[in-house]
Design a protein around this motif. Sequence first.
Motif, PDB file in Angstrom:
ATOM      1  N   LEU A  96       0.838  -1.011  -0.256  1.00  0.00           N
ATOM      2  CA  LEU A  96       0.387  -0.052   0.350  1.00  0.00           C
ATOM      3  C   LEU A  96       0.876   0.964   0.421  1.00  0.00           C
ATOM      4  O   LEU A  96       0.549   2.648  -0.890  1.00  0.00           O
ATOM      5  CB  LEU A  96      -1.019   0.426   0.989  1.00  0.00           C
ATOM      6  CG  LEU A  96      -1.667  -1.009   1.520  1.00  0.00           C
ATOM      7  CD1 LEU A  96      -2.739  -0.742   2.413  1.00  0.00           C
ATOM      8  CD2 LEU A  96      -2.814  -0.732  -0.119  1.00  0.00           C
ATOM      9  N   LEU A  97       2.165   1.078   0.292  1.00  0.00           N
ATOM     10  CA  LEU A  97       2.511   2.383   1.299  1.00  0.00           C
ATOM     11  C   LEU A  97       3.603   2.714  -0.143  1.00  0.00           C
ATOM     12  O   LEU A  97       3.962   3.767  -0.836  1.00  0.00           O
ATOM     13  CB  LEU A  97       3.698   2.733   2.062  1.00  0.00           C
ATOM     14  CG  LEU A  97       3.039   2.766   3.213  1.00  0.00           C
ATOM     15  CD1 LEU A  97       3.720   2.079   4.617  1.00  0.00           C
ATOM     16  CD2 LEU A  97       2.841   3.817   3.805  1.00  0.00           C
ATOM     17  N   LYS A  98       3.441   1.146  -1.118  1.00  0.00           N
ATOM     18  CA  LYS A  98       4.209   1.673  -2.372  1.00  0.00           C
ATOM     19  C   LYS A  98       3.580   2.305  -3.335  1.00  0.00           C
ATOM     20  O   LYS A  98       4.059   3.575  -4.190  1.00  0.00           O
ATOM     21  CB  LYS A  98       4.628   0.149  -3.093  1.00  0.00           C
ATOM     22  CG  LYS A  98       6.255  -0.253  -2.011  1.00  0.00           C
ATOM     23  CD  LYS A  98       6.966  -1.323  -2.530  1.00  0.00           C
ATOM     24  CE  LYS A  98       7.631  -2.179  -2.059  1.00  0.00           C
ATOM     25  NZ  LYS A  98       8.341  -3.467  -2.578  1.00  0.00           N
ATOM     26  N   ARG A 105       0.953   6.817   5.984  1.00  0.00           N
ATOM     27  CA  ARG A 105       0.546   5.468   6.827  1.00  0.00           C
ATOM     28  C   ARG A 105      -0.337   3.915   6.371  1.00  0.00           C
ATOM     29  O   ARG A 105      -1.346   5.119   6.229  1.00  0.00           O
ATOM     30  CB  ARG A 105      -0.043   6.041   8.057  1.00  0.00           C
ATOM     31  CG  ARG A 105      -0.241   5.129   8.895  1.00  0.00           C
ATOM     32  CD  ARG A 105      -0.793   5.621  10.464  1.00  0.00           C
ATOM     33  NE  ARG A 105      -1.310   5.369  11.473  1.00  0.00           N
ATOM     34  CZ  ARG A 105      -2.389   4.499  11.886  1.00  0.00           C
ATOM     35  NH1 ARG A 105      -3.394   4.353  10.817  1.00  0.00           N
ATOM     36  NH2 ARG A 105      -3.254   3.492  13.521  1.00  0.00           N
ATOM     37  N   ALA A 106      -0.535   3.624   6.790  1.00  0.00           N
ATOM     38  CA  ALA A 106      -1.184   2.334   5.988  1.00  0.00           C
ATOM     39  C   ALA A 106      -1.358   1.346   6.999  1.00  0.00           C
ATOM     40  O   ALA A 106      -0.568   1.129   8.362  1.00  0.00           O
ATOM     41  CB  ALA A 106      -0.959   1.810   4.922  1.00  0.00           C
ATOM     42  N   ASP A 136      -3.670  -8.114  12.357  1.00  0.00           N
ATOM     43  CA  ASP A 136      -3.647  -6.223  11.752  1.00  0.00           C
ATOM     44  C   ASP A 136      -1.836  -6.171  11.829  1.00  0.00           C
ATOM     45  O   ASP A 136      -0.559  -6.649  12.435  1.00  0.00           O
ATOM     46  CB  ASP A 136      -3.722  -5.969  13.172  1.00  0.00           C
ATOM     47  CG  ASP A 136      -5.418  -5.383  13.614  1.00  0.00           C
ATOM     48  OD1 ASP A 136      -6.065  -5.925  13.011  1.00  0.00           O
ATOM     49  OD2 ASP A 136      -5.781  -5.098  14.382  1.00  0.00           O
ATOM     50  N   ALA A 137      -1.392  -5.263  10.363  1.00  0.00           N
ATOM     51  CA  ALA A 137      -0.066  -4.631  10.212  1.00  0.00           C
ATOM     52  C   ALA A 137      -0.802  -3.022  10.037  1.00  0.00           C
ATOM     53  O   ALA A 137      -1.527  -2.702   9.110  1.00  0.00           O
ATOM     54  CB  ALA A 137       0.347  -5.434   9.634  1.00  0.00           C
ATOM     55  N   ILE A 138       0.103  -1.820  10.964  1.00  0.00           N
ATOM     56  CA  ILE A 138       0.700  -1.869  11.097  1.00  0.00           C
ATOM     57  C   ILE A 138       1.542  -0.589  10.190  1.00  0.00           C
ATOM     58  O   ILE A 138       2.633  -0.677  10.782  1.00  0.00           O
ATOM     59  CB  ILE A 138      -0.235  -0.030  12.212  1.00  0.00           C
ATOM     60  CG1 ILE A 138      -1.663  -0.489  12.704  1.00  0.00           C
ATOM     61  CG2 ILE A 138       0.249   1.519  11.870  1.00  0.00           C
ATOM     62  CD1 ILE A 138      -1.644  -0.081  13.879  1.00  0.00           C
ATOM     63  N   GLY A 139       1.844   0.070   9.616  1.00  0.00           N
ATOM     64  CA  GLY A 139       3.821   0.724   8.957  1.00  0.00           C
ATOM     65  C   GLY A 139       3.069   2.410   8.169  1.00  0.00           C
ATOM     66  O   GLY A 139       2.028   2.699   8.777  1.00  0.00           O
ATOM     67  N   TYR A 140       4.230   2.918   8.656  1.00  0.00           N
ATOM     68  CA  TYR A 140       3.766   4.090   8.703  1.00  0.00           C
ATOM     69  C   TYR A 140       6.099   4.356   8.281  1.00  0.00           C
ATOM     70  O   TYR A 140       6.587   3.431   8.228  1.00  0.00           O
ATOM     71  CB  TYR A 140       4.091   4.514   9.692  1.00  0.00           C
ATOM     72  CG  TYR A 140       5.452   4.425  10.796  1.00  0.00           C
ATOM     73  CD1 TYR A 140       6.514   5.427  11.553  1.00  0.00           C
ATOM     74  CD2 TYR A 140       4.574   3.416  11.986  1.00  0.00           C
ATOM     75  CE1 TYR A 140       6.820   4.812  12.730  1.00  0.00           C
ATOM     76  CE2 TYR A 140       5.583   3.447  12.990  1.00  0.00           C
ATOM     77  CZ  TYR A 140       7.014   3.889  13.298  1.00  0.00           C
ATOM     78  OH  TYR A 140       7.603   3.755  14.539  1.00  0.00           O
ATOM     79  N   ARG A 141       6.172   5.782   7.421  1.00  0.00           N
ATOM     80  CA  ARG A 141       7.067   6.015   6.914  1.00  0.00           C
ATOM     81  C   ARG A 141       8.171   6.393   7.799  1.00  0.00           C
ATOM     82  O   ARG A 141       7.818   7.402   8.120  1.00  0.00           O
ATOM     83  CB  ARG A 141       7.021   6.961   5.324  1.00  0.00           C
ATOM     84  CG  ARG A 141       6.090   6.340   4.704  1.00  0.00           C
ATOM     85  CD  ARG A 141       5.974   7.046   2.902  1.00  0.00           C
ATOM     86  NE  ARG A 141       4.463   6.653   2.433  1.00  0.00           N
ATOM     87  CZ  ARG A 141       5.342   6.013   1.619  1.00  0.00           C
ATOM     88  NH1 ARG A 141       6.494   5.319   0.784  1.00  0.00           N
ATOM     89  NH2 ARG A 141       4.258   5.915   0.255  1.00  0.00           N
ATOM     90  N   ASP A 142       9.362   5.612   7.609  1.00  0.00           N
ATOM     91  CA  ASP A 142      10.527   7.117   8.649  1.00  0.00           C
ATOM     92  C   ASP A 142      11.506   7.521   7.913  1.00  0.00           C
ATOM     93  O   ASP A 142      11.950   6.584   7.617  1.00  0.00           O
ATOM     94  CB  ASP A 142      10.952   5.511  10.001  1.00  0.00           C
ATOM     95  CG  ASP A 142      11.934   6.388  11.174  1.00  0.00           C
ATOM     96  OD1 ASP A 142      12.465   7.453  10.803  1.00  0.00           O
ATOM     97  OD2 ASP A 142      12.401   5.933  11.173  1.00  0.00           O
ATOM     98  N   GLY A 143      11.575   8.568   7.352  1.00  0.00           N
ATOM     99  CA  GLY A 143      12.073   8.503   6.583  1.00  0.00           C
ATOM    100  C   GLY A 143      11.906   8.020   4.577  1.00  0.00           C
ATOM    101  O   GLY A 143      10.876   7.628   4.478  1.00  0.00           O
ATOM    102  N   ASP A 144      13.469   7.103   5.012  1.00  0.00           N
ATOM    103  CA  ASP A 144      13.405   6.535   3.535  1.00  0.00           C
ATOM    104  C   ASP A 144      12.732   5.004   3.288  1.00  0.00           C
ATOM    105  O   ASP A 144      12.745   3.650   2.570  1.00  0.00           O
ATOM    106  CB  ASP A 144      14.452   6.357   2.208  1.00  0.00           C
ATOM    107  CG  ASP A 144      15.232   7.045   2.527  1.00  0.00           C
ATOM    108  OD1 ASP A 144      13.936   8.327   1.239  1.00  0.00           O
ATOM    109  OD2 ASP A 144      15.633   7.036   2.108  1.00  0.00           O
TER     110      ASP A 144
END
Length: 316
Positions: A96-98, A105-106, A136-144
């Motif tokens: 999703l983030l790609k 955030r996804a 469940d999974a939660i992802g967020y960007r941390d820089g690159d």
Amino acid sequence: MGLICFPDTQDNIPSIPVHLTRVGVTGVKKLLKIERDEKRPIILLPTFNAFVDLPSTQRGIHMSRNPEAISEVLEEVVENTAVEVESLCAEIVNSLLKKHKYAKRAEVSMTSDFMFMKRSPVTKHKTQEMTKIMADAIGYRDGDDVVIRKMIGAEVVGMTVCPCAQESVKESSKQDLLEFLDEETAQKVLETVSFASHNQRGKGMIMIEVPQDHSIRGEDLIRIIEDSMSSSVCELLKRPDENAIVVQAHENPMFVEDCVRNMVHKIVSEFSHLPDDTMVTVRQINEESIHRHNAYAENVATMGELKYEIEGINEQ
């Protein structure tokens, strides 16, 4: 004639520029077959929810990319015999983030019916038992980089017996017995006989974070939940089985609070090796039989907090 190029109205600036926390799709059903070495495959019909956040500068997300990400990841993992449902959700989050470059955030959640086999307590009849597994999974960007936290859980139905009502019945029965028995004989009867109480259908739930380089089996969570109520239940019961379950439950009465504390204690006993910042959610809902309302108890804490409390109990 060439293909018509349709405009991306989602990329327009919204008339009300407000950031949205979660935008996406719910209720996406898929068929998932998980192959296992020397065991029957697990067949699931999971339901997915998939969300990303939306910046205030963009009118809408590209909605079709969310179910597309779910489908693509499922196709990639069907041949993987070691797939874990929480890792599956994490892969969808990464996808999703790609696909949504504008999102920071996804989040992906999954629920599915899950069948396991057990035997009835006395006659040992084999029976198929249905429960629920969640991830469940939660992802967020941390820089690159992308940081993803994932969780696995289960929800199981069992039986509870109210201790308060049982004590009331026991006390009134004692007074009846003393009308024709002496104190010592009446006490022996009280210690021998199981006393009536009102029952509840209990629903226990555990959701636990799965840290990097660790694994947690859903079957272990199911067992912990079942063992934390007055009695487990069984789809197929003959009369001796029914008697055994009713007697066991009434010999082991529990409040809704007791069930949650039992689950917490067992989680700490079995998963104390997990990092202290591991998040754990435990919940119990008892569907009352003599009230129109239900009873509810919950605990949300880190593994470190739970270990501190349990170890303090053990030191007393």
